[in-house]
Design an enzyme around this catalytic site. Structure first.
Site, PDB file in Angstrom:
ATOM      1  N   GLU A 132      48.819  62.592  38.608  1.00 47.24           N
ATOM      2  CA  GLU A 132      48.975  61.846  39.874  1.00 47.24           C
ATOM      3  C   GLU A 132      48.430  60.436  39.698  1.00 47.24           C
ATOM      4  O   GLU A 132      47.808  60.119  38.673  1.00 47.24           O
ATOM      5  CB  GLU A 132      48.215  62.570  41.003  1.00 47.24           C
ATOM      6  N   HIS A 252      47.855  57.321  52.623  1.00 44.26           N
ATOM      7  CA  HIS A 252      48.726  57.898  51.593  1.00 44.26           C
ATOM      8  C   HIS A 252      50.057  57.157  51.633  1.00 44.26           C
ATOM      9  O   HIS A 252      50.595  56.898  52.709  1.00 44.26           O
ATOM     10  CB  HIS A 252      48.939  59.394  51.848  1.00 44.26           C
ATOM     11  N   ARG A 298      46.538  54.751  44.641  1.00 43.88           N
ATOM     12  CA  ARG A 298      47.347  54.910  45.855  1.00 43.88           C
ATOM     13  C   ARG A 298      47.231  53.738  46.826  1.00 43.88           C
ATOM     14  O   ARG A 298      48.193  53.448  47.537  1.00 43.88           O
ATOM     15  CB  ARG A 298      47.056  56.273  46.438  1.00 43.88           C
ATOM     16  N   HIS A 357      45.187  59.229  55.648  1.00 39.11           N
ATOM     17  CA  HIS A 357      45.185  60.473  54.885  1.00 39.11           C
ATOM     18  C   HIS A 357      43.785  61.038  54.659  1.00 39.11           C
ATOM     19  O   HIS A 357      43.572  62.241  54.787  1.00 39.11           O
ATOM     20  CB  HIS A 357      45.845  60.182  53.532  1.00 39.11           C
ATOM     21  N   ARG A 392      39.407  56.982  47.014  1.00 44.07           N
ATOM     22  CA  ARG A 392      39.358  58.300  46.362  1.00 44.07           C
ATOM     23  C   ARG A 392      40.498  58.454  45.374  1.00 44.07           C
ATOM     24  O   ARG A 392      41.659  58.161  45.675  1.00 44.07           O
ATOM     25  CB  ARG A 392      39.462  59.391  47.418  1.00 44.07           C
TER      26      ARG A 392
HETATM   27  P1  FAD Z   1      38.757  70.894  55.918  1.00 45.79           P
HETATM   28  O1  FAD Z   1      39.501  71.662  54.908  1.00 45.79           O
HETATM   29  O2  FAD Z   1      39.517  69.931  56.731  1.00 45.79           O
HETATM   30  O3  FAD Z   1      38.047  71.921  56.881  1.00 45.79           O
HETATM   31  C1  FAD Z   1      37.368  71.461  58.034  1.00 45.79           C
HETATM   32  C2  FAD Z   1      36.869  72.655  58.804  1.00 45.79           C
HETATM   33  O4  FAD Z   1      35.963  72.208  59.803  1.00 45.79           O
HETATM   34  C3  FAD Z   1      37.951  73.435  59.526  1.00 45.79           C
HETATM   35  O5  FAD Z   1      37.690  74.810  59.389  1.00 45.79           O
HETATM   36  C4  FAD Z   1      37.755  73.027  60.990  1.00 45.79           C
HETATM   37  O6  FAD Z   1      38.169  74.018  61.914  1.00 45.79           O
HETATM   38  C5  FAD Z   1      36.253  72.858  61.023  1.00 45.79           C
HETATM   39  N1  FAD Z   1      35.780  72.005  62.116  1.00 45.79           N
HETATM   40  C6  FAD Z   1      36.007  70.689  62.329  1.00 45.79           C
HETATM   41  N2  FAD Z   1      35.392  70.290  63.457  1.00 45.79           N
HETATM   42  C7  FAD Z   1      34.757  71.374  63.952  1.00 45.79           C
HETATM   43  C8  FAD Z   1      33.976  71.620  65.112  1.00 45.79           C
HETATM   44  N3  FAD Z   1      33.705  70.656  66.019  1.00 45.79           N
HETATM   45  N4  FAD Z   1      33.506  72.873  65.313  1.00 45.79           N
HETATM   46  C9  FAD Z   1      33.787  73.879  64.454  1.00 45.79           C
HETATM   47  N5  FAD Z   1      34.524  73.709  63.348  1.00 45.79           N
HETATM   48  C10 FAD Z   1      35.006  72.472  63.106  1.00 45.79           C
HETATM   49  N6  FAD Z   1      42.899  66.726  48.258  1.00 45.79           N
HETATM   50  C11 FAD Z   1      42.989  67.083  46.955  1.00 45.79           C
HETATM   51  O7  FAD Z   1      41.985  67.094  46.243  1.00 45.79           O
HETATM   52  N7  FAD Z   1      44.192  67.467  46.445  1.00 45.79           N
HETATM   53  C12 FAD Z   1      45.329  67.485  47.185  1.00 45.79           C
HETATM   54  O8  FAD Z   1      46.381  67.849  46.701  1.00 45.79           O
HETATM   55  C13 FAD Z   1      45.246  67.091  48.533  1.00 45.79           C
HETATM   56  N8  FAD Z   1      46.353  67.077  49.319  1.00 45.79           N
HETATM   57  C14 FAD Z   1      46.222  66.817  50.635  1.00 45.79           C
HETATM   58  C15 FAD Z   1      47.334  66.927  51.467  1.00 45.79           C
HETATM   59  C16 FAD Z   1      47.228  66.747  52.829  1.00 45.79           C
HETATM   60  C17 FAD Z   1      48.436  66.876  53.706  1.00 45.79           C
HETATM   61  C18 FAD Z   1      45.965  66.432  53.385  1.00 45.79           C
HETATM   62  C19 FAD Z   1      45.822  66.240  54.861  1.00 45.79           C
HETATM   63  C20 FAD Z   1      44.853  66.292  52.569  1.00 45.79           C
HETATM   64  C21 FAD Z   1      44.967  66.492  51.202  1.00 45.79           C
HETATM   65  N9  FAD Z   1      43.871  66.386  50.359  1.00 45.79           N
HETATM   66  C22 FAD Z   1      43.984  66.737  49.049  1.00 45.79           C
HETATM   67  C23 FAD Z   1      42.544  66.133  50.904  1.00 45.79           C
HETATM   68  C24 FAD Z   1      41.802  67.475  51.025  1.00 45.79           C
HETATM   69  O9  FAD Z   1      42.707  68.454  51.465  1.00 45.79           O
HETATM   70  C25 FAD Z   1      40.647  67.416  51.993  1.00 45.79           C
HETATM   71  O10 FAD Z   1      39.863  66.281  51.766  1.00 45.79           O
HETATM   72  C26 FAD Z   1      39.769  68.641  51.841  1.00 45.79           C
HETATM   73  O11 FAD Z   1      40.546  69.796  51.956  1.00 45.79           O
HETATM   74  C27 FAD Z   1      38.677  68.643  52.896  1.00 45.79           C
HETATM   75  O12 FAD Z   1      38.041  69.881  52.843  1.00 45.79           O
HETATM   76  P2  FAD Z   1      36.859  70.175  53.840  1.00 45.79           P
HETATM   77  O13 FAD Z   1      36.384  71.542  53.511  1.00 45.79           O
HETATM   78  O14 FAD Z   1      35.891  69.065  53.805  1.00 45.79           O
HETATM   79  O15 FAD Z   1      37.527  70.113  55.284  1.00 45.79           O
HETATM   80  C1  SIN Z   2      49.118  64.490  47.288  1.00 45.05           C
HETATM   81  O1  SIN Z   2      49.485  65.615  47.002  1.00 45.05           O
HETATM   82  O2  SIN Z   2      49.799  63.485  47.160  1.00 45.05           O
HETATM   83  C2  SIN Z   2      47.766  64.328  47.872  1.00 45.05           C
HETATM   84  C3  SIN Z   2      46.763  64.468  46.826  1.00 45.05           C
HETATM   85  C4  SIN Z   2      45.448  64.040  47.378  1.00 45.05           C
HETATM   86  O3  SIN Z   2      45.363  63.560  48.497  1.00 45.05           O
HETATM   87  O4  SIN Z   2      44.469  64.169  46.641  1.00 45.05           O
END
Ligand code: FAD
Ligand code: SIN
Length: 561
Positions: A132, A252, A298, A357, A392
């Site tokens: 990527e 993104h 990106r 994003h 990032r």
């Molecule tokens: P999240 O997975 O967002 O989880 C947050 C949690 O907090 C959820 O359970 C939610 O319900 C809970 N929460 C929030 N507020 C509250 C509240 N007030 N009370 C109780 N619970 C709450 N990253 C990569 O490394 N590779 C990828 O391929 C990639 N692709 C992506 C594609 C998309 C479409 C998106 C949106 C992001 C992508 N990212 C990717 C980024 C990555 O997915 C996120 O940064 C990462 O998953 C965040 O994980 P997290 O555990 O911090 O939060």
């Molecule tokens: C993507 O799949 O393009 C997102 C990857 C990322 O946000 O890390």
């Protein structure tokens, strides 16, 4: 910050002694990759409660497409992954955080595969590695083509469900972190929560891990699911924790841009597989912009698209995948999405546009995930660990969630072990071992009598305004205007007392929108994913983290490490 934003310590009035009380060792707020991985580690030495405000599939983690970046190929090296991360971070990465994640990442990835995550493999059975933007090697592990996040989430949820010491509370909204007083340094002792069936509850914990994800919903155009409303950042700020680097919001380059379609991500892995970006005349414009063309970091791709869109009078650009073999099997989720709109990637160009994003800024932590408030640990997208610097690198955040999630859970578990010193290292103010009642906490705020408010209008005005004025191209004048506007909306929105998540989320979004805009106004330079058209170059005196804490009018700043 000043004004309305710093007046309110809690979103609602309550008396802790009158509410149902729940006790646990570790409270994890968030059930994405970071929270679930933290819970697995924390449960090694005690009870753990995990909160998810929606269902377990509605997380940024579940929506991740591209994959997890980790050095698993003998031809790749740790130093190369570190270098790529630091280059993307544009001078603001903290080297120890980068080294921790890159070095510990491969072990965390091996572990989840042992726990049952099924990565895609090549015909010889070796893990298939994608590439990527910004990566100089093939090092992206993916699953089910473009559904890596869903597979990772499935695996972690199954693992957690098999641990008796962990209880998951779904649809349980954390409103605020509890502290025994508003004095600086008062420790976090859990959270006040709301569940549609059980109402308000006090969850007391010896350690609280905030893993509440990002803030994409602050912007009208976003790849994020509806849960990403910055709640964790806002509640940590209200509890006295320091937020860092809030100007850095990553956009993104490629989301599907069709009237009526949600702004679904079109994964960068498709560009890694060779897709081209075309302008309206069919020219591959990225070749003129950067030696890595479509695989440039990106922010460079996003800005090139924005400039191209401006040149074309506002019309989106196109992603050309027509030459990519087996698109449907390599990217089944996106193929299915396109089919819903009668688009065939073998024949049709895909209309794309950038969208908000990833929240690079967040709650400032040290290398053990500790915030500067005792008892509060922060992981995942909610944290500013220093890994990402000013931008990032693709696919580094799932990895960050795995690595720092494990560290946070382990640190909390170790803290619960009998320690020689007083209080076993628990935050001062904890009522004692076992289930002794903690100090009573009272929030005495009163509702204003201004009457009804069209909350959805406030929310959508904020999102539009953030997109237009605090988006990919910023200027001092626009930022000043939007700060005034948000301050004005806050005056009659933050003085209300709401009784459901829509209201609390909107209040959190206003607070974090204001801090993002203030950080972007303060940073009179361009760096990483923060771009000021009035200050288009990086400035050496701004090669510092900007720190935002409740009760301080101007930001503090701290050097990078
Ligand atoms: P999240 O997975 O967002 O989880 C947050 C949690 O907090 C959820 O359970 C939610 O319900 C809970 N929460 C929030 N507020 C509250 C509240 N007030 N009370 C109780 N619970 C709450 N990253 C990569 O490394 N590779 C990828 O391929 C990639 N692709 C992506 C594609 C998309 C479409 C998106 C949106 C992001 C992508 N990212 C990717 C980024 C990555 O997915 C996120 O940064 C990462 O998953 C965040 O994980 P997290 O555990 O911090 O939060
Ligand atoms: C993507 O799949 O393009 C997102 C990857 C990322 O946000 O890390």
């Amino acid at each position: 910050m000043d004004g309305m934003f710093d007046q309110r310590r809690y979103l609602i009035p309550f008396r802790s002694s009158l509410l149902p009380q729940i006790f646990t060792d570790t409270l994890v707020i968030g059930a994405g990759v970071a929270g679930l991985r933290a819970a697995i580690a924390a449960a090694a030495h005690g009870e753990c409660i995990v909160l998810s405000k929606g269902d377990l599939k509605t997380t940024n983690t579940s929506w991740a497409q591209g994959g997890v970046a980790a050095v698993t190929d003998p031809a790749d090296t740790t130093e190369s992954h570190i270098k790529d991360t630091i280059v993307a971070g544009a001078g603001l990465c903290d080297a120890p955080a980068v080294r921790t994640v890159v070095e510990q990442g491969p072990a965390r990835v091996r572990e989840i595969i042992e726990w049952g995550m099924r990565p895609d493999r090549d015909p010889a059975g070796k893990i298939a590695l994608g590439r990527e933007g910004g990566h100089n090697a093939h090092r992206i592990i993916h699953a089910n083509g473009d559904a890596t996040g869903a597979e990772l989430q499935r695996c972690l949820v199954e693992k957690v469900r098999g641990i008796p010491a962990v209880r998951i509370f779904e649809k349980c909204f954390a409103l605020d972190l509890i502290t025994p007083s508003e004095e600086p340094g008062a420790p976090v002792m859990g959270a006040i929560t709301h569940h549609p069936k059980y109402g308000l509850q006090m969850i007391w914990a010896k350690a609280t891990i905030l893993a509440s994800g990002g803030a994409g919903v602050l912007y009208r155009e976003t790849t994020n699911p509806p849960i990403a409303t910055a709640d964790g950042l806002a509640m940590a700020y209200r509890a006295g924790a320091t937020l860092a680097d809030m100007a850095f919001v990553q956009f993104h380059p490629t989301t599907l841009y069709l009237a009526g379609a949600s702004r679904s991500l079109i994964t960068e892995a498709i560009r890694g597989a060779g897709a081209h970006l075309l302008d309206n005349s069919g020219h591959r414009f990225m070749v003129d912009v950067h030696p890595l063309a479509e695989l440039a970091p990106r922010d460079i791709v996003s800005h090139a698209i924005v400039r191209q869109i401006a040149k074309q009078g506002g019309a989106h650009v196109w992603l050309d995948c027509r030459h990519i073999a087996s698109f449907g099997t390599r990217f089944p989720g996106i193929a299915a999405l396109l089919k819903r709109f009668d688009l065939d990637p073998a024949l049709d160009l895909i209309p794309v546009h950038p969208a908000a994003h990833y929240m690079v800024g967040g709650v400032r932590t040290d290398a053990s995930t500790r915030s500067d408030v005792p008892g509060l640990y922060v992981v995942g997208e909610a944290a500013a660990t220093g890994l990402h610097g000013a931008n990032r690198l693709a696919s580094n955040s799932l990895l960050e969630g795995l690595v720092f999630g494990e560290i946070a859970g382990r640190v909390c578990a170790e803290m619960k072990q009998p320690a020689g010193g007083t209080n076993g290292g628990k935050p001062a103010g904890w009522g004692g071992a076992g289930r002794a009642a903690p100090v009573p906490v009272v929030s005495d705020i009163r509702p204003s009598d201004r009457g009804e408010l069209d909350l959805n209008d406030v929310r959508s005005s904020l999102r539009s305004s953030m997109w237009r004025n605090v988006g990919m191209e910023r200027t001092g004048a626009k930022l000043e205007g939007v700060i005034d506007m948000i301050d004005f909306w806050a005056r009659y929105t933050l003085d209300k007392i709401f009784d459901d998540p829509n209201g609390w989320e909107t209040q959190n979004m206003l607070l974090c929108g204001a801090i993002i805009a203030k950080s972007a106004l303060w940073r009179t330079e361009s760096r990483g994913c923060h771009f000021r058209t009035d200050f288009p170059e990086p400035r050496e005196d701004f090669r510092v983290h900007d720190l935002w804490r409740r009760g301080r009018v101007a930001p503090l700043s701290a050097p990078t490490e």
